[in-house]
Design a protein around this motif. Structure first.
Motif, PDB file in Angstrom:
ATOM      1  N   VAL A 252       0.897  -0.986   0.111  1.00 41.32           N
ATOM      2  CA  VAL A 252      -0.050   0.090  -0.060  1.00 41.32           C
ATOM      3  C   VAL A 252       0.892   1.245  -0.167  1.00 41.32           C
ATOM      4  O   VAL A 252       1.774   1.403   0.957  1.00 41.32           O
ATOM      5  CB  VAL A 252      -0.822  -0.126   1.238  1.00 41.32           C
TER       6      VAL A 252
ATOM      7  N   VAL B 151      -0.341  -7.863   9.206  1.00 37.41           N
ATOM      8  CA  VAL B 151      -0.157  -6.198   8.749  1.00 37.41           C
ATOM      9  C   VAL B 151       1.359  -5.945   9.123  1.00 37.41           C
ATOM     10  O   VAL B 151       1.728  -6.327  10.189  1.00 37.41           O
ATOM     11  CB  VAL B 151      -1.063  -5.529   9.252  1.00 37.41           C
TER      12      VAL B 151
ATOM     13  N   TRP C 109      -0.284  -7.949   4.060  1.00 39.99           N
ATOM     14  CA  TRP C 109      -0.394  -6.504   3.865  1.00 39.99           C
ATOM     15  C   TRP C 109       0.810  -5.525   4.475  1.00 39.99           C
ATOM     16  O   TRP C 109       1.233  -5.575   5.694  1.00 39.99           O
ATOM     17  CB  TRP C 109      -1.782  -5.817   4.396  1.00 39.99           C
TER      18      TRP C 109
ATOM     19  N   ASP D 110       3.848  -2.524   9.107  1.00 42.26           N
ATOM     20  CA  ASP D 110       3.734  -1.333   8.817  1.00 42.26           C
ATOM     21  C   ASP D 110       5.242  -0.776   8.516  1.00 42.26           C
ATOM     22  O   ASP D 110       6.224  -1.252   9.295  1.00 42.26           O
ATOM     23  CB  ASP D 110       3.419  -0.379  10.241  1.00 42.26           C
TER      24      ASP D 110
ATOM     25  N   ALA E 185      -6.266   0.631  10.675  1.00 46.79           N
ATOM     26  CA  ALA E 185      -6.240  -0.203   9.621  1.00 46.79           C
ATOM     27  C   ALA E 185      -5.768  -1.500   9.943  1.00 46.79           C
ATOM     28  O   ALA E 185      -6.586  -2.591   9.451  1.00 46.79           O
ATOM     29  CB  ALA E 185      -5.497   0.401   8.352  1.00 46.79           C
TER      30      ALA E 185
ATOM     31  N   ILE F  66       1.901  -1.715   4.666  1.00 42.87           N
ATOM     32  CA  ILE F  66       1.277  -0.486   4.439  1.00 42.87           C
ATOM     33  C   ILE F  66       2.661   0.387   4.533  1.00 42.87           C
ATOM     34  O   ILE F  66       3.348   0.549   5.489  1.00 42.87           O
ATOM     35  CB  ILE F  66       0.460  -0.017   5.766  1.00 42.87           C
TER      36      ILE F  66
ATOM     37  N   LEU G  92      -6.477   5.345   2.800  1.00 40.88           N
ATOM     38  CA  LEU G  92      -6.229   3.955   3.308  1.00 40.88           C
ATOM     39  C   LEU G  92      -7.290   3.524   4.073  1.00 40.88           C
ATOM     40  O   LEU G  92      -7.618   2.259   3.761  1.00 40.88           O
ATOM     41  CB  LEU G  92      -5.034   4.003   4.554  1.00 40.88           C
TER      42      LEU G  92
ATOM     43  N   VAL H  91      -2.658   3.923  10.837  1.00 42.86           N
ATOM     44  CA  VAL H  91      -2.082   2.355  10.495  1.00 42.86           C
ATOM     45  C   VAL H  91      -2.634   1.628  11.507  1.00 42.86           C
ATOM     46  O   VAL H  91      -2.791   0.323  11.189  1.00 42.86           O
ATOM     47  CB  VAL H  91      -0.616   2.565  10.257  1.00 42.86           C
TER      48      VAL H  91
ATOM     49  N   SER I 146       2.828   3.683   2.892  1.00 43.51           N
ATOM     50  CA  SER I 146       2.458   5.152   3.112  1.00 43.51           C
ATOM     51  C   SER I 146       2.825   5.700   4.244  1.00 43.51           C
ATOM     52  O   SER I 146       2.697   5.211   5.363  1.00 43.51           O
ATOM     53  CB  SER I 146       0.932   5.176   2.830  1.00 43.51           C
TER      54      SER I 146
END
Length: 476
Positions: A62, A111, A86, A113, A100, A88, A70, A97, A90
């Motif tokens: 992402v 996820v 995922w 980050d 999300a 992320i 987002l 974050v 961004s």
């Protein structure tokens, strides 16, 4: 072979996706904007409009522009994320974050980050620095993907830790820019060539990525603006030699009422007026810095577009200013200084959020329109009346000192605005700088309402010739 969905094909996102496409991974781009999808296709990357059109992605990378993007992405994808990983990347702030990650984890995804630093230049070469946070086992599963993009630095075990590090990183970037400017100014003072100094220090212990970006390549980058400024100096001297002193000042000289220490005199007697001028200038100068300096960085940080789009918008707005500034100045002679000023300050209030919404589209024409409108309708009406309205607040014998103190006092404050906007963006996303832009308009509008009108058409005073030391309040 891993199947990837890369969401966000902007200025940084597209070269990152291209790096992954050159590896053993299969990449499908996702971007709602047709222009971005076309650029991806030109780069050999198939792209679709919505994440729901990608049904077989094992990993979702992402690189969207804002927390709102987002949130929308996660909402669209939530029903089909079970088993996906995922990443992320961004820069959208820790809160976005974390929220999300909670939603995605509850839906069965893992996820990471992983915001990045290094800019477009290092995105193209795969030399970004990646601030990865999350469970070690989760990061291990995507390390082969991340290493195609740059160097992975593990910074924490929670989603949001990477974003927090990025906020600190951006703060230091701002400090580096200021320090570099001071250092290069010192080099010039010492008689050194700034281009040579920059080339020598940027790869040594004093170096920084902020100094070695492609923006600084070539000595011409430093020399061209300074050489061009010589023309402006010549034009300024030519104009000044053809202008006589104001009738009010000539009368002061004739009456021997020149003040020996005008700066001290105006501070002692007119410090409130100086304060008003500082407040009045916030929308004009602070708004200009946000619409140009900050937005120039923002489009890259948010992976929206290239700096070139913002620079073109600035050029268009500045070119239009050649006509708008004298028109607004002439209008202030007809309807008064305050109404024209309020046109600009009230537009600043109204345009803050729409300006960023236009920029967030990532479309070239929208960015140009947003920046140009900010200059022409926010900055120019205010700037056009400053020299007359601000000067007319002071008696003629201290007028130059008074306006200089107010004008430059505001410059000291608003010089920090781009740094503040960057810090706020790191915590709140685009809405933070947008509201900062609005707040500057609110402050200047409030000061405008308490500042007296001075235009002759409104005050019925044909010329300020009667302003004397004995009657200094004639323009208050």
């Amino acid at each position: 072979m891993t199947s990837l969905a890369f969401v966000g094909l902007g200025a940084i996102g597209l070269p990152m996706a291209a790096q992954l496409a050159q590896s053993e991974h299969t990449v499908v781009g996702v971007d709602p904007f047709e222009a971005a999808r076309k650029r991806a296709a030109d780069a050999g990357i198939a792209a679709v409009e919505n994440i729901t059109e990608v049904t077989d992605a094992q990993i979702v990378v992402v690189m969207v522009a804002s927390p709102e993007h987002l949130t929308t992405l996660v909402a669209d994808a939530a029903a089909g994320v079970a088993g996906q990983r995922w990443i992320i990347m961004s820069t959208v702030g820790p809160e976005a974050v974390t929220a999300a990650a909670n939603t995605l984890t509850a839906a069965g995804a893992t996820v990471i980050d992983a915001p990045v630093t290094g800019g477009v230049a290092r995105a193209r070469t795969g030399e970004l620095v990646i601030f990865a946070s999350g469970a070690d086992t989760d990061i291990d599963q995507v390390t082969d993907v991340l290493e195609h993009l740059g160097t992975v630095r593990r910074v924490g075990h929670r989603a949001g830790d990477g974003q927090a590090i990025k906020v600190v990183n951006q703060h230091l970037c701002s400090v580096h820019i200021v320090a570099a400017a001071e250092a290069l100014n010192l080099a010039e003072t010492l008689g050194l060539d700034k281009g040579i100094v920059l080339d020598l220090v940027k790869s040594g212990a004093a170096g920084s990525w902020m100094l070695s970006d492609a923006l600084f390549d070539g000595d011409w980058v430093w020399r061209a603006p300074f050489l061009a400024s010589m023309v402006m100096v010549g034009v300024g001297i030519f104009i000044r030699l053809g202008i006589h002193e104001s009738p009010a000042f000539e009368q002061m000289k004739a009456d021997n009422q020149i003040v020996k220490q005008p700066a001290l005199e105006v501070i002692r007697k007119d410090w409130r007026v100086i304060g008003k001028i500082i407040g009045l200038r916030l929308a004009e100068t602070g708004g200009y810095y946000i619409a140009t300096s900050f937005v120039l960085s923002y489009v890259g940080l948010a992976a929206l577009s290239s700096k070139t789009d913002v620079l073109i918008g600035t050029l268009v707005g500045s070119a239009l200013g050649l006509a708008s500034l004298p028109l607004f100045g002439a209008l202030s002679d007809r309807i008064g200084r305050k109404p024209v000023f309020l046109l600009g300050s009230v537009f600043t209030i109204a345009f803050g959020i729409p300006m960023f919404l236009l920029i967030n589209t990532g479309a070239f024409i929208m960015i140009v329109v947003a920046v140009a409108l900010a200059l022409v309708l926010s900055h120019d009406p205010i700037f056009a009346v400053e020299s007359s309205w601000f000067a007319e607040q002071f008696p003629a014998n201290v007028r130059s000192s008074g306006i200089s103190l107010g004008y430059n006092g505001a410059s000291v404050l608003v010089g920090l605005i781009p740094f503040a906007a960057t810090l706020i963006y790191g915590s709140f996303g685009w809405i933070g700088p947008a509201l900062l832009f609005v707040s500057l308009g609110v402050i200047s509008t409030a000061f405008a309402f308490i500042t007296p009108e001075t235009a002759p058409v409104k005050t019925a005073r044909a010329v300020p010739a009667a302003a004397t030391a004995e009657n200094p309040a004639i323009f208050r």
